[in-house]
Write a protein that holds these residues in place. Structure first.
Motif, PDB file in Angstrom:
ATOM      1  N   GLN A 158       0.827  -1.211   0.000  1.00  0.00           N
ATOM      2  CA  GLN A 158       0.000   0.000   0.000  1.00  0.00           C
ATOM      3  C   GLN A 158       0.860   1.258   0.000  1.00  0.00           C
ATOM      4  N   ALA A 159       1.983   1.208   0.742  1.00  0.00           N
ATOM      5  CA  ALA A 159       2.890   2.356   0.772  1.00  0.00           C
ATOM      6  C   ALA A 159       3.512   2.589  -0.605  1.00  0.00           C
ATOM      7  N   GLN A 160       3.804   1.505  -1.322  1.00  0.00           N
ATOM      8  CA  GLN A 160       4.344   1.644  -2.679  1.00  0.00           C
ATOM      9  C   GLN A 160       3.331   2.283  -3.614  1.00  0.00           C
ATOM     10  N   LYS A 162       0.831   4.299  -2.731  1.00  0.00           N
ATOM     11  CA  LYS A 162       0.705   5.709  -2.360  1.00  0.00           C
ATOM     12  C   LYS A 162       1.913   6.507  -2.840  1.00  0.00           C
ATOM     13  N   GLY A 163       3.104   5.893  -2.746  1.00  0.00           N
ATOM     14  CA  GLY A 163       4.306   6.576  -3.217  1.00  0.00           C
ATOM     15  C   GLY A 163       4.272   6.819  -4.708  1.00  0.00           C
ATOM     16  N   MET A 165       1.605   7.264  -6.527  1.00  0.00           N
ATOM     17  CA  MET A 165       0.586   8.248  -6.859  1.00  0.00           C
ATOM     18  C   MET A 165       0.885   9.627  -6.270  1.00  0.00           C
ATOM     19  N   MET A 166       1.661   9.656  -5.189  1.00  0.00           N
ATOM     20  CA  MET A 166       1.876  10.908  -4.469  1.00  0.00           C
ATOM     21  C   MET A 166       2.600  11.948  -5.317  1.00  0.00           C
ATOM     22  N   TYR A 167       3.673  11.524  -6.010  1.00  0.00           N
ATOM     23  CA  TYR A 167       4.493  12.486  -6.755  1.00  0.00           C
ATOM     24  C   TYR A 167       3.707  13.189  -7.858  1.00  0.00           C
ATOM     25  N   VAL A 169       0.480  13.505  -8.251  1.00  0.00           N
ATOM     26  CA  VAL A 169      -0.626  14.273  -7.675  1.00  0.00           C
ATOM     27  C   VAL A 169      -0.105  15.563  -7.051  1.00  0.00           C
ATOM     28  N   ALA A 170       1.046  15.465  -6.345  1.00  0.00           N
ATOM     29  CA  ALA A 170       1.620  16.650  -5.704  1.00  0.00           C
ATOM     30  C   ALA A 170       2.061  17.676  -6.742  1.00  0.00           C
ATOM     31  N   LEU A 365       8.424   6.758 -11.608  1.00  0.00           N
ATOM     32  CA  LEU A 365       8.810   8.043 -11.027  1.00  0.00           C
ATOM     33  C   LEU A 365       9.953   8.682 -11.811  1.00  0.00           C
TER      34      LEU A 365
END
Length: 399
Positions: A158-160, A162-163, A165-167, A169-170, A365
């Motif tokens: 789950q952390a992977q 989120k990681g 998608m986070m970049y 989206v940010a 990424l």
């Protein structure tokens, strides 16, 4: 499902009494028979007892709880005492109440799995079925260790996600905020200056000023519209057809589709491997895996596989027909079925695809970083150039 009050005897003659959850009395009786209990009397419990909790707890907290629970059981502490200690030490007040309620049910004669089933938002079907298998086989400490490992790997996965998608989206969020501030505060100043000078505006400048005017005048409508779109999407995704439409599109996306597929394969293999190794029947294992797949298309595929297995086929054959799982996964599962080491083979496939997810996230990424920077630079730079074009024209006229 209803709760039944059961009385009976174990094979060695010891009396049994407790509560069990099931679809009907026959299901409860058959389940107890597998555990060596002969049912003498069974009756449905009247409503009004403890209600199921409707609030979940973070997976990390659950992982720590299971790991500590397994250590205590392995050390030989009584079950009720373990739950009492864990409940008193739990900092999350909601989770502490759930643990204490579970301890009270166990103390009153209910087994651990059925006590946990009263809190489905905290202890899901996978969790409760593994606990039930551990209690039936007398290997609760081993099952808890496997469960802790499974939850830890799920948290990592789950952390992977989120990681990954986070970049983007940010970056998109920051870009939208910067562009919004420029259009809302900066561009109107330039527009007023150009209007006062009576300059002839080029097309790019007209487009930017028009966008600024729309943003300033339609801001309340845009905000309300954004919330309405989000609400409509959630309502649509909550429907049967909507969820399958969206999840199907996610699996077909150019960059993210392959990542979501690898995540689904990894989760399927890890979950089914853990359930089979814990002694959960294969049909129950496939059904639980389908419900925890996280994607409606994968869930439907696995339920069709379960139906085929129930009809006498192997897992590999109907799994291949779904055309969702890669050929290598199907072949590895086929080998595992032939050699009788399906759980070990699924675990190896899960390890492989977890590494694949790691690599896919890193590659994505690396690819998206220059694309996002280029997008942000071109957008902001384009606005700046569009606003300076009339100035260049005025300067040339004055000279």
């Amino acid at each position: 499902m209803p709760t039944y009050i059961v009385k009976g005897k174990f094979r060695d003659g010891k009396p049994y009494s407790g509560e069990r959850v099931g679809a009907n009395p026959d299901e409860v009786t058959n389940g107890l028979r597998k555990e060596g209990v002969t049912v003498a009397a069974i009756a449905e419990k009247k409503k009004g007892g403890p209600k199921a909790t409707g609030k979940s707890v973070p997976s990390k907290l659950l992982s720590i709880f299971v790991r500590q629970f397994s250590v205590m059981i392995d050390a030989g502490l009584p079950l009720v005492q373990c739950l009492e200690i864990l409940g008193s030490q739990q900092e999350n007040p909601h989770f502490a109440k759930v643990i204490i309620a579970t301890r009270q049910d166990v103390e009153s004669g209910l087994n651990l799995a059925d006590s946990m089933r009263k809190h489905p938002q905290v202890f899901d079907d996978l969790f409760c079925n593994m606990i039930a298998a551990g209690e039936a086989g007398g290997i609760l400490d081993t099952i808890l260790k496997r469960l802790a490992t499974y939850i830890e790997k799920s948290v990592k996965l789950q952390a992977q996600i989120k990681g990954a998608m986070m970049y983007p989206v940010a970056v998109i969020g920051i870009a939208g905020l910067v562009i919004g501030v420029i259009l809302w505060k900066v561009i109107p100043t330039f527009a007023a200056m150009f209007a006062g000078l009576g300059a002839e505006l080029p097309l790019p400048t007209k487009i930017v000023i028009t966008a600024s005017n729309l943003l300033v005048h339609l801001m309340p409508f845009l905000v309300v519209g954004a919330f309405l779109i989000q609400y409509a999407f959630r309502q649509y995704y909550a429907t049967y057809s909507g969820r399958r439409m969206v999840d199907g599109i996610l699996l077909k996306l150019p960059i993210f589709g392959d990542l979501f597929r690898k995540i689904a394969v990894s989760k399927f293999c890890r979950t089914l491997s853990t359930l089979i190794a814990s002694g959960v029947p294969i049909l129950d294992g496939i059904e639980i895996t389908a419900r925890t797949a996280g994607n409606a298309i994968v869930e439907d595929a696995l339920m069709s596989v379960r139906k085929s297995v129930e009809g006498g086929l192997t897992i590999a054959q109907p799994l291949k027909e779904t055309k969702i799982f890669p050929g290598m996964v199907v072949q590895m599962i086929s080998v595992g079925e032939q050699t009788g080491a399906l759980d070990a083979m699924l675990s190896k496939v899960a390890d492989f695809y977890e590494d694949e997810v790691d690599q896919a996230v890193a590659n994505m990424l690396t690819l998206m970083e220059p694309i996002m920077i280029l997008f942000l630079g071109c957008t902001v730079g384009g606005i700046v150039i569009a606003m300076y074009l009339p100035l260049f024209s005025l300067i040339s006229q004055l000279s």
